[in-house]
Design a protein around this motif. Structure first.
Motif, mmCIF file in Angstrom:
data_model
loop_
_atom_site.group_PDB
_atom_site.id
_atom_site.type_symbol
_atom_site.label_atom_id
_atom_site.label_comp_id
_atom_site.label_asym_id
_atom_site.label_seq_id
_atom_site.Cartn_x
_atom_site.Cartn_y
_atom_site.Cartn_z
ATOM 1 N N LEU A 117 0.763 -1.389 0.033
ATOM 2 C CA LEU A 117 0.002 -0.132 0.161
ATOM 3 C C LEU A 117 0.771 1.257 0.110
ATOM 4 N N LEU A 149 0.595 3.492 -3.306
ATOM 5 C CA LEU A 149 -0.623 3.827 -3.895
ATOM 6 C C LEU A 149 -0.799 5.061 -4.390
ATOM 7 N N SER A 153 -4.852 -2.680 7.194
ATOM 8 C CA SER A 153 -4.828 -2.208 6.062
ATOM 9 C C SER A 153 -5.448 -0.607 6.116
ATOM 10 N N LEU A 177 -3.309 2.864 4.840
ATOM 11 C CA LEU A 177 -3.883 3.744 3.996
ATOM 12 C C LEU A 177 -3.809 5.279 4.481
#
Length: 422
Positions: A124, A127, A377, A381
């Motif tokens: 991640l 991203l 997760s 983020l």
């Protein structure tokens, strides 16, 4: 006892499976309004079927009367996964649950936290770097695949890339067996989707059996040492645990989380969720409530019974619809609104009213692990900063991202959730 509102029609001609799978949300909403009832009768998969769209009905079906409504022994899940905790009934299902639950307890979850964190960071961190629209559903699905293959099969993407890619591809092919017509056909130069799925299943089972025989560490080793019914049970359950269903469910929920908190208008909510673990839990509950990753679940009446006061004859199908259950206005005020604060107010302590991963004695044994996945997760983020950008994906509210693992579908894969809007 009251007769179910609605009509099952006549065999084959009255079947509404195609209409239902095309748009489950509208299908149910139209009939709720027509019959003025959150439980109604229709014909699905050529069987008279009671549709449950309320919290009360779901709780009766899955909790109070779970022993009266059984998993369908002819379900496609049995062909794809064999006799597992998902497909069995009665005492066998209870014994399997008792044996397997120890693998998903607090001590195991704690031992996996470092690996989960490392995969989240690697998958991640970049991203938001490219500045281009991203299909985040694809990114999240890759994340989920790494997590399940690493945890359950001891196959790490960075250490065994070729084997990892092979298993990932086979899992995808195998998944398609659940959303293909169950026709096993092979002719020169062509094979049906179901046939390809069965071949993928056989190849996956060969890899799994080799792992069980030679790998005595981690989850594989622990599973192999459990008192399971027969020698094939461990392999069949590993096949279930590495299934593409889990990464798809995780990706669906994380995509909805991104949509809910992405963009400049959600800065306050993001900051609060990043700093307050309790608020993050409420956000994730609300995401799960509004956008469940599965359509629901199906059972067969083992005897004449009642649900919500309606008569359900023996051999009728019963299906609970997660989207409709989670928007039951008798339980959730402003049911279509994203309101995380409801979980610290009117609906505090009502987590058991959700059924994204089942409910009652047959609920998903991996629900706590999925929650750990989602929390870690989500925090990564926040760290990556990608949620500061406006969402570049659009949700098709009328479609679910996944077909439930308990239902046979002869339609195409329904997911249009995370196509990038370029």
């Amino acid at each position: 006892m009251t007769k179910l509102p609605g009509n099952a029609g006549v065999s084959l001609l009255g079947d509404k499976s195609l209409e239902f799978y095309r748009d489950p949300v509208s299908f149910c909403q139209q009939r709720i309004e027509k019959h003025r009832s959150r439980m109604f009768l229709c014909r699905l998969m050529n069987r008279p079927t009671a549709f449950i769209c309320s919290v009360r009905g779901m709780r009766e079906l899955l909790c109070e009367k779970s022993s009266l409504f059984l998993k369908d022994p002819t379900d496609l899940m049995t062909n794809m996964y064999g006799d597992t905790i998902v497909t069995t009934n009665g005492e066998e299902a209870c014994l399997l649950r008792l044996s397997l639950t120890s693998l998903f307890t607090g001590s195991c979850l704690g031992s996996w936290s470092d690996y989960i964190a490392s995969v989240c960071e690697r998958c991640l961190k970049d991203l938001s770097v490219s500045g281009q629209p991203e299909s985040v559903y694809t990114v999240f699905k890759s994340l989920g695949t790494e997590l399940v293959l690493g945890l359950f099969l001891n196959v790490r993407a960075e250490k065994q890339p070729e084997l990892f890619q092979e298993i990932s591809q086979l899992c995808t092919q195998h998944w398609h067996g659940l959303i293909s017509a169950p026709v096993n056909v092979k002719v020169p130069m062509w094979s049906s989707g179901f046939s390809i799925a069965l071949d993928a299943r056989n190849k996956l089972m060969d890899i799994i059996k080799d792992k069980l025989e030679n790998d005595k560490e981690g989850f594989v080793g622990s599973l192999g040492s459990l008192p399971l019914p027969d020698s094939s049970s461990a392999a069949q359950h590993l096949l279930l645990f590495i299934s593409a269903l889990i990464p798809k469910a995780l990706a669906s929920l994380l995509t909805s989380f991104t949509l809910a908190l992405g963009g400049n208008g959600q800065e306050k909510a993001r900051r609060q969720a990043a700093e307050d673990p309790d608020y993050l839990c409420r956000v994730l509950l609300e995401v799960q409530r509004l956008w469940p990753p599965f359509i629901g679940g199906r059972r067969i009446a083992d005897q004449d019974s009642t649900l919500m006061g309606f008569h359900v004859p023996k051999d009728f199908g019963v299906i609970y619809i997660s989207h409709a259950v989670h928007r039951d206005p008798e339980v959730f005020q402003e049911p279509d609104a994203f309101l995380p604060e409801r979980w610290s107010g009117r609906n505090e302590g009502h987590e058991h009213f959700l059924c994204s991963f089942g409910n009652g004695p047959r609920s998903c044994i991996g629900a706590k692990l999925t929650n750990v996945f989602l929390k870690m997760s989500s925090l990564h983020l926040f760290v990556s900063g990608c949620l500061h950008f406006p969402p570049v994906i659009r949700r098709r509210a009328a479609l679910f991202p996944l077909v439930t693992m308990e239902m046979r579908s002869t339609c195409k894969y329904l997911s249009t959730l995370a196509k990038a809007a370029r």
